[in-house]
Design a protein around this motif. Sequence first.
Motif, PDB file in Angstrom:
ATOM      1  N   VAL A 248      81.459  32.282  28.564  1.00  0.00           N
ATOM      2  CA  VAL A 248      81.641  32.375  27.210  1.00  0.00           C
ATOM      3  C   VAL A 248      83.172  32.433  26.993  1.00  0.00           C
ATOM      4  CG1 VAL A 248      79.330  33.412  26.666  1.00  0.00           C
ATOM      5  CG2 VAL A 248      81.448  34.759  27.016  1.00  0.00           C
ATOM      6  N   VAL A 249      83.585  31.866  25.820  1.00  0.00           N
ATOM      7  CA  VAL A 249      84.901  32.123  25.170  1.00  0.00           C
ATOM      8  C   VAL A 249      84.459  33.021  23.925  1.00  0.00           C
ATOM      9  CG1 VAL A 249      85.789  30.339  26.356  1.00  0.00           C
ATOM     10  CG2 VAL A 249      85.048  29.981  24.073  1.00  0.00           C
ATOM     11  N   PHE A 250      85.630  33.224  23.151  1.00  0.00           N
ATOM     12  CA  PHE A 250      85.617  34.167  22.032  1.00  0.00           C
ATOM     13  C   PHE A 250      86.148  33.282  21.131  1.00  0.00           C
ATOM     14  CE2 PHE A 250      86.383  37.222  25.345  1.00  0.00           C
ATOM     15  CZ  PHE A 250      85.212  37.958  25.121  1.00  0.00           C
TER      16      PHE A 250
ATOM     17  N   VAL B  86      93.653  31.410  22.071  1.00  0.00           N
ATOM     18  CA  VAL B  86      93.597  31.219  23.586  1.00  0.00           C
ATOM     19  C   VAL B  86      92.775  32.013  24.448  1.00  0.00           C
ATOM     20  CG1 VAL B  86      95.248  30.998  25.629  1.00  0.00           C
ATOM     21  CG2 VAL B  86      96.424  30.764  23.434  1.00  0.00           C
ATOM     22  N   ASN B  87      91.875  31.377  25.103  1.00  0.00           N
ATOM     23  CA  ASN B  87      91.002  32.174  26.069  1.00  0.00           C
ATOM     24  C   ASN B  87      91.211  31.843  27.595  1.00  0.00           C
ATOM     25  OD1 ASN B  87      88.312  33.271  24.689  1.00  0.00           O
ATOM     26  ND2 ASN B  87      89.002  31.366  23.308  1.00  0.00           N
TER      27      ASN B  87
ATOM     28  N   MET C 214      99.142  38.358  28.038  1.00  0.00           N
ATOM     29  CA  MET C 214      98.645  37.682  27.043  1.00  0.00           C
ATOM     30  C   MET C 214      98.550  38.554  25.738  1.00  0.00           C
ATOM     31  SD  MET C 214      95.808  35.404  28.447  1.00  0.00           S
ATOM     32  CE  MET C 214      95.104  34.859  27.028  1.00  0.00           C
ATOM     33  N   LEU C 215      98.540  39.955  25.854  1.00  0.00           N
ATOM     34  CA  LEU C 215      98.342  40.972  24.407  1.00  0.00           C
ATOM     35  C   LEU C 215      99.432  40.438  23.745  1.00  0.00           C
ATOM     36  CD1 LEU C 215      97.036  44.291  25.993  1.00  0.00           C
ATOM     37  CD2 LEU C 215      95.947  42.536  24.722  1.00  0.00           C
ATOM     38  N   PRO C 216     100.735  40.245  24.073  1.00  0.00           N
ATOM     39  CA  PRO C 216     101.766  40.078  22.868  1.00  0.00           C
ATOM     40  C   PRO C 216     101.595  38.720  22.255  1.00  0.00           C
ATOM     41  CG  PRO C 216     102.745  41.183  24.966  1.00  0.00           C
ATOM     42  CD  PRO C 216     101.372  40.652  25.144  1.00  0.00           C
ATOM     43  N   LEU C 217     100.680  37.801  22.866  1.00  0.00           N
ATOM     44  CA  LEU C 217     100.670  36.497  22.006  1.00  0.00           C
ATOM     45  C   LEU C 217      99.944  36.523  20.682  1.00  0.00           C
ATOM     46  CD1 LEU C 217      99.535  34.326  25.222  1.00  0.00           C
ATOM     47  CD2 LEU C 217     101.779  34.886  24.476  1.00  0.00           C
ATOM     48  N   GLY C 218      98.828  37.327  20.639  1.00  0.00           N
ATOM     49  CA  GLY C 218      97.979  37.534  19.643  1.00  0.00           C
ATOM     50  C   GLY C 218      97.061  36.486  19.533  1.00  0.00           C
ATOM     51  N   SER C 219      95.741  36.886  19.023  1.00  0.00           N
ATOM     52  CA  SER C 219      94.626  36.351  18.926  1.00  0.00           C
ATOM     53  C   SER C 219      94.258  35.557  20.225  1.00  0.00           C
ATOM     54  CB  SER C 219      94.689  34.903  17.781  1.00  0.00           C
ATOM     55  OG  SER C 219      93.655  34.261  17.741  1.00  0.00           O
ATOM     56  N   VAL C 220      94.087  36.442  21.304  1.00  0.00           N
ATOM     57  CA  VAL C 220      93.483  36.026  22.760  1.00  0.00           C
ATOM     58  C   VAL C 220      92.433  36.642  23.121  1.00  0.00           C
ATOM     59  CG1 VAL C 220      96.206  35.894  23.253  1.00  0.00           C
ATOM     60  CG2 VAL C 220      95.115  37.833  23.718  1.00  0.00           C
ATOM     61  N   GLY C 221      91.794  36.070  23.954  1.00  0.00           N
ATOM     62  CA  GLY C 221      90.491  36.682  24.655  1.00  0.00           C
ATOM     63  C   GLY C 221      90.546  36.112  26.120  1.00  0.00           C
ATOM     64  N   ALA C 222      89.842  37.225  26.886  1.00  0.00           N
ATOM     65  CA  ALA C 222      89.768  36.796  28.378  1.00  0.00           C
ATOM     66  C   ALA C 222      88.552  37.439  28.920  1.00  0.00           C
ATOM     67  CB  ALA C 222      90.897  37.433  28.906  1.00  0.00           C
ATOM     68  N   VAL C 223      87.943  36.380  29.848  1.00  0.00           N
ATOM     69  CA  VAL C 223      86.821  36.961  30.315  1.00  0.00           C
ATOM     70  C   VAL C 223      86.758  36.617  31.917  1.00  0.00           C
ATOM     71  CG1 VAL C 223      84.279  36.111  30.880  1.00  0.00           C
ATOM     72  CG2 VAL C 223      85.404  35.848  28.312  1.00  0.00           C
TER      73      VAL C 223
END
Length: 429
Positions: free
Chosen positions: A37-39, A44-45, A79-88
């Motif tokens: 899945v992605v968020f 960006v995922n 990636m956290l400083p990028l904003g609007s990110v998700g990771a699986v």
Amino acid sequence: MLRRLLTLLLALALTALTALMAPARAAMFNRPCSDPVVFRGAAVNALVLPWRADGGSAALQAASRQASSLAHLQLLMGMLPLGSVGAVDLVAEPGGVCDVDEVLARVSRGGESAGRLARGQAVLALWGRLFEQDGELFVQTYLRFSRQGEAGLMPETLALTWGGAELKAGLPMQALAFAPRRIRLDDLARIDAASRNALRVRAAPYADSPGVEIGSSPRQSFPYSVTEQRGDWLKLAPMRAGLPQGWVKARSGDEVPDWSLSRWLPELDYAEAVAGWLRLQVGGMSEAERVRMARDVEAGLARYEAAVPLEAAPAAWGLAAALRGHLAWARGDRAAAAALFAAARERLPASAAAANLAAVSALSGVPAGPDTAQRLGRGLLGGLALAPEDAMLRANLAALYRIYADKPGWSPFGATELAERQQVLRSAR
């Protein structure tokens, strides 16, 4: 311990920069590769697939799991400083394997289903393998990235109107296999131990401020929202009673923390840079954010290039030049972009897409005329010789031949030969 840290950071990634989306109140430990899945709220995922162990020794199997977890950890922190990110973090089911083609096909299926990419969202897939050779341990990393189009993943392209025709060019590649690198088991163990100490919630945004670990159960989620940012420090507010609150430092810029796997595997710096590049492509940021993010992308690529020389990684260097070229193109510096695309072409002499990109971008700002048209033709034909099936190259060449037909004085071919060439292009579709 490391799995617990990953769970925390995944929840953090989902809720970062709440100005862009309401704080997410869900976190996931991992997902099976058969059901990725992605968020949908994330621009960006990142999908981290397992590092496969090519061998049956227990030590190699354990090292592959540790490498996967550490790679996931670093990518999240980058990636956290990028904003609007998700990771699986994807895991293989017993007896199964994770196939990246199947994973990307599942998350890019059309429609508005939960867990699927929405149009414009970006995805980055990262995975690898470990193997032993002559008593030494090697790790090889792979990367793929794309954005979602109307009906699936789409190539990254730029377009240029020249001579009355629209020409298009894509990146030289959107998948990369890095060269294998040596790594030691004790290196992985040392990074694991350092990460436990570094990733603590602290009372104040300082490295020497007292800190506590987050949670104690690997079976619980740790949902947090980000309520404040001071430089690289993010203030976390727990969304469930009993969890600590405070500050955690996210990686950014040129910093390479002691716990970073990229000290031994700089390909992860490259992956972070690609994630930032994708975030820029998605858009929805202020100019100041774009400038900062472009700087971080450059820093990630530069760290990789400082660690791995051109002769050892021409494909990675070539793609890096093309990524930089896209950034220059987007900010309106077409001359710098064309120079970077030409550098990509030099580093990737066997790439038809790189030849097309260099040929098309070189036209920007150049008056249309017979000499420029024929130079474009030579570039396109050179690329077509490398990949006769390349649809974008063929479309550009067909557009050029139409220009020749409308302006016979520009054409190096007589009318009969031009008609024959046009027919060959049409019949070969």
